[in-house]
Design an enzyme around this catalytic site. Structure first.
Site, short mmCIF file in Angstrom:
data_model
loop_
_atom_site.label_atom_id
_atom_site.label_comp_id
_atom_site.label_asym_id
_atom_site.label_seq_id
_atom_site.Cartn_x
_atom_site.Cartn_y
_atom_site.Cartn_z
N HIS A 91 0.87 -1.18 -0.17
CA HIS A 91 -0.01 -0.05 0.09
C HIS A 91 0.80 1.33 -0.01
CE1 HIS A 91 -3.02 -2.99 2.17
NE2 HIS A 91 -2.81 -3.16 0.80
N HIS A 251 -9.27 -1.94 -4.23
CA HIS A 251 -8.27 -2.33 -3.52
C HIS A 251 -7.42 -3.16 -3.98
CE1 HIS A 251 -5.81 -2.59 0.19
NE2 HIS A 251 -5.40 -4.02 -0.21
N ASP A 255 -3.14 -3.01 -5.05
CA ASP A 255 -2.47 -3.90 -4.67
C ASP A 255 -1.58 -4.06 -5.88
OD1 ASP A 255 -2.99 -4.20 -2.18
OD2 ASP A 255 -4.09 -6.15 -2.37
N HIS A 278 -0.89 -11.07 -5.12
CA HIS A 278 0.67 -10.64 -5.34
C HIS A 278 1.29 -11.54 -5.92
CE1 HIS A 278 -0.64 -7.20 -2.56
NE2 HIS A 278 -1.09 -8.17 -1.75
ZN LIG Z 1 -3.75 -4.74 -0.09
#
Ligand SMILES: [Zn+2]
Length: 318
Positions: A91, A251, A255, A278
């Protein structure tokens, strides 16, 4: 035409750092420990580096490179060759990407970037307070030249393909186990203003069952309804509800922005993600950078000049 120019201005074409050092304090999401962090200006070519001030017996510098991503299951965790790591960097990295900050030293006295409220809002405020400064070095970018796809074989897929200018992202999530999240799609052409106004607010989220499992595994000790959206089936457990209907997919987009900034320079390309996280973004970056035909490093100013000359020629011949 106006939209194109706006996209390109996402990255004013110099390397950037902060004008002043700025401190902050918060808790780590997984360890629950108090962390003191300071963002400090860094010079040309320094890149973004984390420095663990609590580690004295080994190399305590961890460059924010996709090649240092060690664990990407729950968050982006970076680790150097000496085994020193820093977690939950994404973040903060997204906020740095939003402002195009390429060079920065991030000192912290613990293993995790503070989670703050689970979004990038506090980091935006910190960066604005510190001020942003151009450095006297032209900014380079990674221009994607061909489509590269990574699929994990379990339903998640990510892809980068050429775009004319700037970074475009589209993202899709589909949480069948939670109707409160469900299927959501989002797309954005990244500019500084759009990042701050449309993306930075979105908080991290998890399922109530996951919280229980993570607590049993000794994770998410610092997690609470103050720094994450917690969902149970069709219900959002946070008393104040969501910040927007599509906060979840926004969100996930944030990321991606943070993870892509681990390249050390902006991308001229289109990222498309479906049900990914991720780990898949990192696998894709490694795949792209391992293929010399997939990208070129360009100086952004020169690239912009070429684009504008191309547009002039196109208008002339029209
Ligand atoms: Zn996140």
């Amino acid at each position: 035409m106006i939209a194109e120019i706006k996209t390109l201005s996402a990255y004013r074409c110099r390397e950037k750092t902060l004008q002043n050092t700025i401190p902050c304090t918060g808790v780590g999401l997984h360890g629950g420990q108090k962390v003191r962090m300071a963002l400090k200006p860094a010079g040309i070519g320094a890149g973004i580096r984390f420095v663990r001030t609590d580690v004295a017996d080994r190399d305590n510098v961890i460059p924010a490179s996709y090649l240092n991503v060690a664990d990407a299951r729950l968050c982006s965790c970076l680790r150097n060759a000496a085994g020193v790591s820093v977690s939950t960097v994404e973040h903060l990295m997204a906020a740095l990407a939003g402002f195009g900050i390429t060079n920065l030293t991030i000192e912290l006295d613990g293993p995790e970037v503070p989670i703050m409220d689970g979004s990038a809002t506090d980091f935006i405020t910190l960066i604005r307070c510190a001020g942003i400064m151009d450095l006297d070095a032209p900014l380079k970018a990674v221009k994607i030249l061909k489509e590269v796809v990574y699929a994990d074989g379990k339903g998640a897929e990510v892809c980068l393909y050429p775009a004319r200018e700037g970074l475009e992202i589209d993202f899709m999530i589909d949480f069948k186990q939670s109707s409160a999240i469900g299927r959501q799609e989002y797309s954005i052409a990244l500019t500084e203003r759009d990042f701050c106004d449309s993306v930075a607010y979105a908080r991290t989220f998890c399922m109530a069952q996951e919280v229980e499992m993570m607590h049993k595994a000794g994770l998410a000790r610092g997690g609470s309804l103050d720094n994450a959206v917690v969902v149970d089936g069709d219900k959002v457990l946070n008393p104040t509800g969501l910040r927007s209907e599509n906060e979840f997919v926004v969100h996930k987009t944030m990321d991606v922005i943070g993870d892509l900034w681990q390249l050390g320079m902006p991308i001229i390309g289109h990222f498309s993600g479906a049900k990914s996280g991720h780990a898949q973004t990192n696998a894709l970056l490694r795949q792209v950078m391992a293929d010399p035909d997939a990208y070129a490093v360009v100086t952004l100013d020169e690239y912009r000049d070429e684009l504008q000359a191309g547009r002039r020629n196109a208008r002339r011949s029209a």
